[in-house]
Design a protein around this motif. Structure first.
Motif, PDB file in Angstrom:
ATOM      1  N   THR A 280     -28.697  -2.776 -20.306  1.00 31.92           N
ATOM      2  CA  THR A 280     -27.831  -2.093 -21.265  1.00 31.92           C
ATOM      3  C   THR A 280     -26.377  -2.235 -20.846  1.00 31.92           C
ATOM      4  N   PRO A 281     -25.422  -2.231 -21.782  1.00 31.81           N
ATOM      5  CA  PRO A 281     -24.003  -2.286 -21.420  1.00 31.81           C
ATOM      6  C   PRO A 281     -23.605  -1.074 -20.580  1.00 31.81           C
ATOM      7  N   VAL A 282     -22.630  -1.259 -19.700  1.00 32.65           N
ATOM      8  CA  VAL A 282     -22.151  -0.195 -18.816  1.00 32.65           C
ATOM      9  C   VAL A 282     -20.694   0.105 -19.144  1.00 32.65           C
ATOM     10  N   SER A 283     -20.370   1.387 -19.227  1.00 32.01           N
ATOM     11  CA  SER A 283     -18.993   1.806 -19.522  1.00 32.01           C
ATOM     12  C   SER A 283     -18.342   2.351 -18.254  1.00 32.01           C
ATOM     13  N   PHE A 284     -17.040   2.090 -18.107  1.00 29.38           N
ATOM     14  CA  PHE A 284     -16.270   2.578 -16.973  1.00 29.38           C
ATOM     15  C   PHE A 284     -15.088   3.387 -17.502  1.00 29.38           C
ATOM     16  N   ASN A 285     -14.891   4.567 -16.937  1.00 28.83           N
ATOM     17  CA  ASN A 285     -13.820   5.453 -17.384  1.00 28.83           C
ATOM     18  C   ASN A 285     -12.838   5.692 -16.240  1.00 28.83           C
ATOM     19  N   TYR A 286     -11.604   5.282 -16.451  1.00 35.26           N
ATOM     20  CA  TYR A 286     -10.573   5.434 -15.427  1.00 35.26           C
ATOM     21  C   TYR A 286     -10.303   6.905 -15.132  1.00 35.26           C
ATOM     22  N   GLN A 287     -10.281   7.258 -13.826  1.00 34.82           N
ATOM     23  CA  GLN A 287      -9.964   8.617 -13.395  1.00 34.82           C
ATOM     24  C   GLN A 287      -8.626   8.651 -12.654  1.00 34.82           C
ATOM     25  N   SER A 288      -8.501   7.780 -11.664  1.00 33.38           N
ATOM     26  CA  SER A 288      -7.274   7.719 -10.874  1.00 33.38           C
ATOM     27  C   SER A 288      -7.193   6.353 -10.212  1.00 33.38           C
ATOM     28  N   ASP A 289      -6.021   6.003  -9.696  1.00 30.71           N
ATOM     29  CA  ASP A 289      -5.847   4.707  -9.041  1.00 30.71           C
ATOM     30  C   ASP A 289      -6.809   4.582  -7.859  1.00 30.71           C
ATOM     31  N   PHE A 290      -7.484   3.450  -7.773  1.00 33.29           N
ATOM     32  CA  PHE A 290      -8.427   3.158  -6.693  1.00 33.29           C
ATOM     33  C   PHE A 290      -9.541   4.204  -6.600  1.00 33.29           C
ATOM     34  N   ASP A 291      -9.991   4.679  -7.756  1.00 35.34           N
ATOM     35  CA  ASP A 291     -11.148   5.581  -7.766  1.00 35.34           C
ATOM     36  C   ASP A 291     -12.425   4.757  -7.623  1.00 35.34           C
ATOM     37  N   SER A 292     -13.555   5.393  -7.783  1.00 38.17           N
ATOM     38  CA  SER A 292     -14.837   4.687  -7.667  1.00 38.17           C
ATOM     39  C   SER A 292     -15.471   4.480  -9.033  1.00 38.17           C
ATOM     40  N   GLU A 293     -14.624   4.430 -10.075  1.00 33.58           N
ATOM     41  CA  GLU A 293     -15.140   4.331 -11.445  1.00 33.58           C
ATOM     42  C   GLU A 293     -14.923   2.956 -12.068  1.00 33.58           C
ATOM     43  N   GLY A 294     -14.299   2.023 -11.340  1.00 28.64           N
ATOM     44  CA  GLY A 294     -13.956   0.740 -11.932  1.00 28.64           C
ATOM     45  C   GLY A 294     -14.995  -0.341 -11.702  1.00 28.64           C
ATOM     46  N   LEU A 295     -14.789  -1.480 -12.346  1.00 28.74           N
ATOM     47  CA  LEU A 295     -15.735  -2.589 -12.284  1.00 28.74           C
ATOM     48  C   LEU A 295     -15.823  -3.191 -10.881  1.00 28.74           C
ATOM     49  N   ILE A 296     -14.681  -3.408 -10.216  1.00 28.87           N
ATOM     50  CA  ILE A 296     -14.692  -4.040  -8.899  1.00 28.87           C
ATOM     51  C   ILE A 296     -15.434  -3.170  -7.888  1.00 28.87           C
ATOM     52  N   TYR A 297     -15.231  -1.860  -7.962  1.00 25.12           N
ATOM     53  CA  TYR A 297     -15.967  -0.958  -7.074  1.00 25.12           C
ATOM     54  C   TYR A 297     -17.461  -1.005  -7.407  1.00 25.12           C
ATOM     55  N   TRP A 298     -17.769  -1.059  -8.667  1.00 23.50           N
ATOM     56  CA  TRP A 298     -19.162  -1.064  -9.126  1.00 23.50           C
ATOM     57  C   TRP A 298     -19.884  -2.316  -8.632  1.00 23.50           C
ATOM     58  N   ILE A 299     -19.235  -3.459  -8.721  1.00 27.30           N
ATOM     59  CA  ILE A 299     -19.843  -4.701  -8.223  1.00 27.30           C
ATOM     60  C   ILE A 299     -19.989  -4.638  -6.705  1.00 27.30           C
ATOM     61  N   GLY A 300     -18.960  -4.144  -6.005  1.00 32.26           N
ATOM     62  CA  GLY A 300     -18.975  -4.118  -4.548  1.00 32.26           C
ATOM     63  C   GLY A 300     -19.947  -3.126  -3.943  1.00 32.26           C
ATOM     64  N   THR A 301     -20.481  -2.218  -4.764  1.00 33.64           N
ATOM     65  CA  THR A 301     -21.512  -1.281  -4.292  1.00 33.64           C
ATOM     66  C   THR A 301     -22.849  -1.546  -4.977  1.00 33.64           C
ATOM     67  N   ASN A 302     -22.993  -2.768  -5.528  1.00 35.15           N
ATOM     68  CA  ASN A 302     -24.237  -3.174  -6.191  1.00 35.15           C
ATOM     69  C   ASN A 302     -24.651  -2.167  -7.257  1.00 35.15           C
ATOM     70  N   GLY A 303     -23.701  -1.868  -8.124  1.00 31.09           N
ATOM     71  CA  GLY A 303     -24.006  -0.920  -9.199  1.00 31.09           C
ATOM     72  C   GLY A 303     -24.120   0.500  -8.687  1.00 31.09           C
TER      73      GLY A 303
ATOM     74  N   ASN B 159     -15.999  -6.147  -0.272  1.00 28.14           N
ATOM     75  CA  ASN B 159     -15.083  -6.899  -1.122  1.00 28.14           C
ATOM     76  C   ASN B 159     -15.876  -7.978  -1.856  1.00 28.14           C
ATOM     77  N   PRO B 160     -15.994  -7.888  -3.191  1.00 25.94           N
ATOM     78  CA  PRO B 160     -16.821  -8.847  -3.937  1.00 25.94           C
ATOM     79  C   PRO B 160     -16.395 -10.300  -3.749  1.00 25.94           C
ATOM     80  N   ALA B 161     -15.094 -10.528  -3.566  1.00 29.51           N
ATOM     81  CA  ALA B 161     -14.608 -11.904  -3.394  1.00 29.51           C
ATOM     82  C   ALA B 161     -14.981 -12.461  -2.031  1.00 29.51           C
ATOM     83  N   GLN B 162     -15.143 -11.598  -1.044  1.00 31.45           N
ATOM     84  CA  GLN B 162     -15.468 -12.047   0.301  1.00 31.45           C
ATOM     85  C   GLN B 162     -16.901 -12.552   0.395  1.00 31.45           C
ATOM     86  N   TYR B 163     -17.772 -12.049  -0.482  1.00 31.64           N
ATOM     87  CA  TYR B 163     -19.181 -12.414  -0.412  1.00 31.64           C
ATOM     88  C   TYR B 163     -19.667 -13.186  -1.640  1.00 31.64           C
ATOM     89  N   GLY B 164     -18.722 -13.736  -2.395  1.00 29.84           N
ATOM     90  CA  GLY B 164     -19.092 -14.606  -3.508  1.00 29.84           C
ATOM     91  C   GLY B 164     -19.640 -13.888  -4.723  1.00 29.84           C
TER      92      GLY B 164
END
Length: 347
Positions: free
Chosen positions: A187-210, A218-223
């Motif tokens: 299913t599609p996933v929605s992200f809602n901004y709370q504050s700068d560098f919060d844990s609600e964004g896409l990059i954080y979500w990818i880097g913690t395996n959802g 760091n998602p870029a460090q591990y491909g």
């Protein structure tokens, strides 16, 4: 093996072997019972080599070789009879883990006096700063005296650090096995901004395996995502993955000051962006980006403007952050690639 060599027809060595294999089955029944390190350091692998191997040699007579082959066949018969298939599979997996451990981290040589590695793999240059306490006006000469310092890391932190190096992590497996990929397929996933560098964004979500693991990587460090730049792989300062860093201290990472310099990210997933956050590096304030475009692309070749800025001064002091919302709706599949492009020299 010695008991078998004395009397191959005796039932004593067979019972000893059956009992040992039964104990092995119980030990390997739960994966967490024994680690790769424990298996490697226990001497079991050396036993397996003698037990499963055939001690033949070109230097031995034909008669001795035939006897060794006969003893080997007798042992294999007992092993096939007493060792369940599930135990065999678990044992092979553990042995593979041992091989991966040996190849990836030589720290397990620390018991060897001439290993050359040991725990030196943890050696790192340390820097610390002495600050004058509040209300203090003078300095005390501490020359030649010992300074007491708090531990730089706990045992638990070292354990987790070493575990990441010797055991496969979630990002070491096939991409199709990642939880964040499976969730998107469901299913599609929605992200809602709370504050700068919060844990609600896409990059954080990818880097913690959802958000299924506690530690962000760091998602870029591990491909998990791919970062590219107008400079190629080699930047004048910093590394490509640094632009996604969540380190508490901002990292310096920049291209040359070209009129259309850019950083791009292949997210590997499709998004309808609503907001994005940037952080200024450790440099001085006047080096912060002022005029740029956020662009999106479906193929990494053809780009459309998602957000445009001219003389935007929201980023100022080193390490400062700011977030911008993205107006307008993106229809259809959305974008897989995003790019920040400088609009003008020293912009």
């Amino acid at each position: 093996i010695k008991k078998q060599a004395k009397s191959n027809s005796s039932s004593e060595w067979k019972e000893v072997l059956r009992s040992a294999l039964t104990d092995l089955s119980e030990l390997l029944h739960e994966e967490s019972n024994v680690s790769a390190y424990e298996l490697n350091s226990s001497g079991l692998i050396q036993c397996f080599l003698k037990l499963f191997g055939s001690a033949t040699s070109q230097d031995k007579t034909m008669k001795v070789q035939k006897k060794a082959a006969k003893l080997h066949a007798a042992r294999l018969a007992i092993i096939k009879e007493a060792l369940p298939t599930a135990t065999t599979i678990a044992l092979v997996k553990k042995l593979l883990s041992v091989l991966e451990t040996i190849e990836k981290l030589p720290v397990y040589l620390y018991d060897s006096s001439n290993g050359g590695y040991g725990l030196q793999i943890l050696t790192k240059r340390l820097r610390f700063r002495l600050e004058r306490g509040p209300g203090e006006t003078g300095l005390i000469d501490r020359t030649g005296r010992a300074l007491k310092m708090e531990p730089l890391a706990t045992v638990r932190q070292l354990e987790r650090y070493l575990l990441k190096m010797v055991a496969k992590q979630w990002y070491d497996f096939e991409r199709s096995s990642f939880n964040f990929i499976k969730k998107l397929e469901e299913t599609p996933v929605s992200f809602n901004y709370q504050s700068d560098f919060d844990s609600e964004g896409l990059i954080y979500w990818i880097g913690t395996n959802g958000r299924t693991v506690p530690d962000w990587v760091n998602p870029a460090q591990y491909g998990l995502v791919v970062v590219t730049s107008s400079e190629g792989r080699n930047l004048p300062y910093g590394k490509l993955e640094d632009i996604l860093s969540r380190d508490s201290n901002a990292l310096n990472c920049h291209t040359n000051d070209d009129r259309r310099a850019w950083f791009a990210i292949d997210l590997g997933v499709w998004i309808h962006p609503k907001a994005y956050t940037m952080r200024h590096a450790r440099g001085y304030g006047r080096s912060a980006v002022r005029s740029w475009q956020l662009q999106g692309s479906k193929d990494g070749v053809n780009w459309v403007i998602l957000s445009e800025h001219s003389n935007d001064e929201r980023l100022g002091e080193p390490g400062s952050t700011a977030t911008w919302t993205i107006d307008g709706e993106t229809s259809g599949q959305g974008f897989r690639h995003v790019r920040i492009q400088q609009m003008g020299k020293n912009a």
